[in-house]
Design an enzyme around this catalytic site. Sequence first.
Site, PDB file in Angstrom:
ATOM      1  N   ASP A  28       0.815  -1.215   0.000  1.00 15.08           N
ATOM      2  CA  ASP A  28       0.000   0.000   0.000  1.00 15.08           C
ATOM      3  C   ASP A  28       0.853   1.271   0.000  1.00 15.08           C
ATOM      4  OD1 ASP A  28      -2.301   1.479   0.041  1.00 15.08           O
ATOM      5  OD2 ASP A  28      -2.639   1.272   2.189  1.00 15.08           O
ATOM      6  N   ASN A  76     -10.620  -3.215  -6.104  1.00  9.97           N
ATOM      7  CA  ASN A  76      -9.776  -2.295  -6.881  1.00  9.97           C
ATOM      8  C   ASN A  76     -10.329  -1.984  -8.283  1.00  9.97           C
ATOM      9  OD1 ASN A  76      -6.610  -3.410  -5.450  1.00  9.97           O
ATOM     10  ND2 ASN A  76      -7.901  -1.694  -4.885  1.00  9.97           N
TER      11      ASN A  76
HETATM   12  C1  FPP Z   1      -2.140  -0.069  -3.237  1.00  7.14           C
HETATM   13  O1  FPP Z   1      -1.630   1.263  -3.195  1.00  7.14           O
HETATM   14  C2  FPP Z   1      -1.591  -0.776  -4.385  1.00  7.14           C
HETATM   15  C3  FPP Z   1      -2.324  -1.391  -5.367  1.00  7.14           C
HETATM   16  C4  FPP Z   1      -3.794  -1.427  -5.353  1.00  7.14           C
HETATM   17  C5  FPP Z   1      -1.664  -2.034  -6.528  1.00  7.14           C
HETATM   18  C6  FPP Z   1      -0.415  -2.812  -6.222  1.00  7.14           C
HETATM   19  C7  FPP Z   1       0.233  -3.124  -7.513  1.00  7.14           C
HETATM   20  C8  FPP Z   1       1.576  -3.147  -7.743  1.00  7.14           C
HETATM   21  C9  FPP Z   1       2.582  -2.951  -6.665  1.00  7.14           C
HETATM   22  C10 FPP Z   1       2.106  -3.339  -9.115  1.00  7.14           C
HETATM   23  C11 FPP Z   1       1.934  -4.683  -9.756  1.00  7.14           C
HETATM   24  C12 FPP Z   1       2.285  -5.849  -8.933  1.00  7.14           C
HETATM   25  C13 FPP Z   1       3.160  -6.839  -9.243  1.00  7.14           C
HETATM   26  C14 FPP Z   1       3.158  -8.066  -8.392  1.00  7.14           C
HETATM   27  C15 FPP Z   1       4.121  -6.779 -10.365  1.00  7.14           C
HETATM   28  P1  FPP Z   1      -2.617   2.478  -3.428  1.00  7.14           P
HETATM   29  O2  FPP Z   1      -2.730   2.734  -4.871  1.00  7.14           O
HETATM   30  O3  FPP Z   1      -3.942   2.197  -2.763  1.00  7.14           O
HETATM   31  O4  FPP Z   1      -1.886   3.641  -2.698  1.00  7.14           O
HETATM   32  P2  FPP Z   1      -2.566   4.886  -1.966  1.00  7.14           P
HETATM   33  O5  FPP Z   1      -3.342   4.332  -0.797  1.00  7.14           O
HETATM   34  O6  FPP Z   1      -1.402   5.708  -1.543  1.00  7.14           O
HETATM   35  O7  FPP Z   1      -3.446   5.566  -2.967  1.00  7.14           O
END
Ligand code: FPP
Length: 249
Positions: A28, A76
């Site tokens: 996150d 998501n």
């Molecule tokens: C949460 O941060 C993250 C996600 C919903 C996506 C995670 C995806 C990756 C790390 C990339 C692809 C993965 C792999 C395994 C190659 P957020 O977007 O909710 O952050 P925020 O809370 O700061 O908005």
Amino acid sequence: MGLFGKGRERAPKVDFDHLPRHVAIIMDGNGRWANKRGLPRTAGHAAGAETFRRIATYCKEIGLEYLTVYAFSTENWKRSEEEVGAIMGLLKKYLLEAIGQMERDRVKMRFFGDLTPLSQELRDLCRRTEEISTHYEGCQVNICLNYGGRDEILRAARAFAGECAAGRAVPEQLDETAFSGLLFSAGVPDPDLIIRPSGEVRISNFLLWQSAYAEYYFTDVLWPDFDQEELHRALASYQGRSRRFGGVT
Ligand code: FPP
């Protein structure tokens, strides 16, 4: 050093001979990391994917048995088409690379979640990755994709109810071991340590059944900034805890 690491203390010593078997991570803070730099959220996910590569490689090096990461939740899909597309694109890129390096890395890979809403191309890549790596015996990396803990539990309940309705099972047969075997994570031991970076202190539908006795580690550090040192803090914090599983020591 407690439940909540601040990401500033000097990293304490980790006992690498007594690592948790299974570490799970809620990746996150990608969006906030990008916002802070005036970049689009998609740049945060790209940086997060790099962090995942580094941390997964390091976990393999130190001999961790299981690493599970939350890459995309059932919720998501509410994000913009552009953001969802970017995350799927990063996954595709990663899987293509992983397939190319599998013989060398020998990392076993599994996917937890309902893959049916993903593109045919991504589903095929996931299936190929699992098939090729099925006999590898090193670190196992589980990627949660279109995963939700409640969805997983409902599917297992429905599957067992179906077996009962068809006369192939009776309700009394269902115990914790049998139920665990109906989850996406069948055959994988429960996580010992669950890490959530970014300062949020919640579970967000992650491994609800499997986390019954997991230890949690929360840190302010945003996922793209999460590094070996922060992992060491999490591991050391875990090693300083007394796990009683409801008993007394
Ligand atoms: C949460 O941060 C993250 C996600 C919903 C996506 C995670 C995806 C990756 C790390 C990339 C692809 C993965 C792999 C395994 C190659 P957020 O977007 O909710 O952050 P925020 O809370 O700061 O908005």
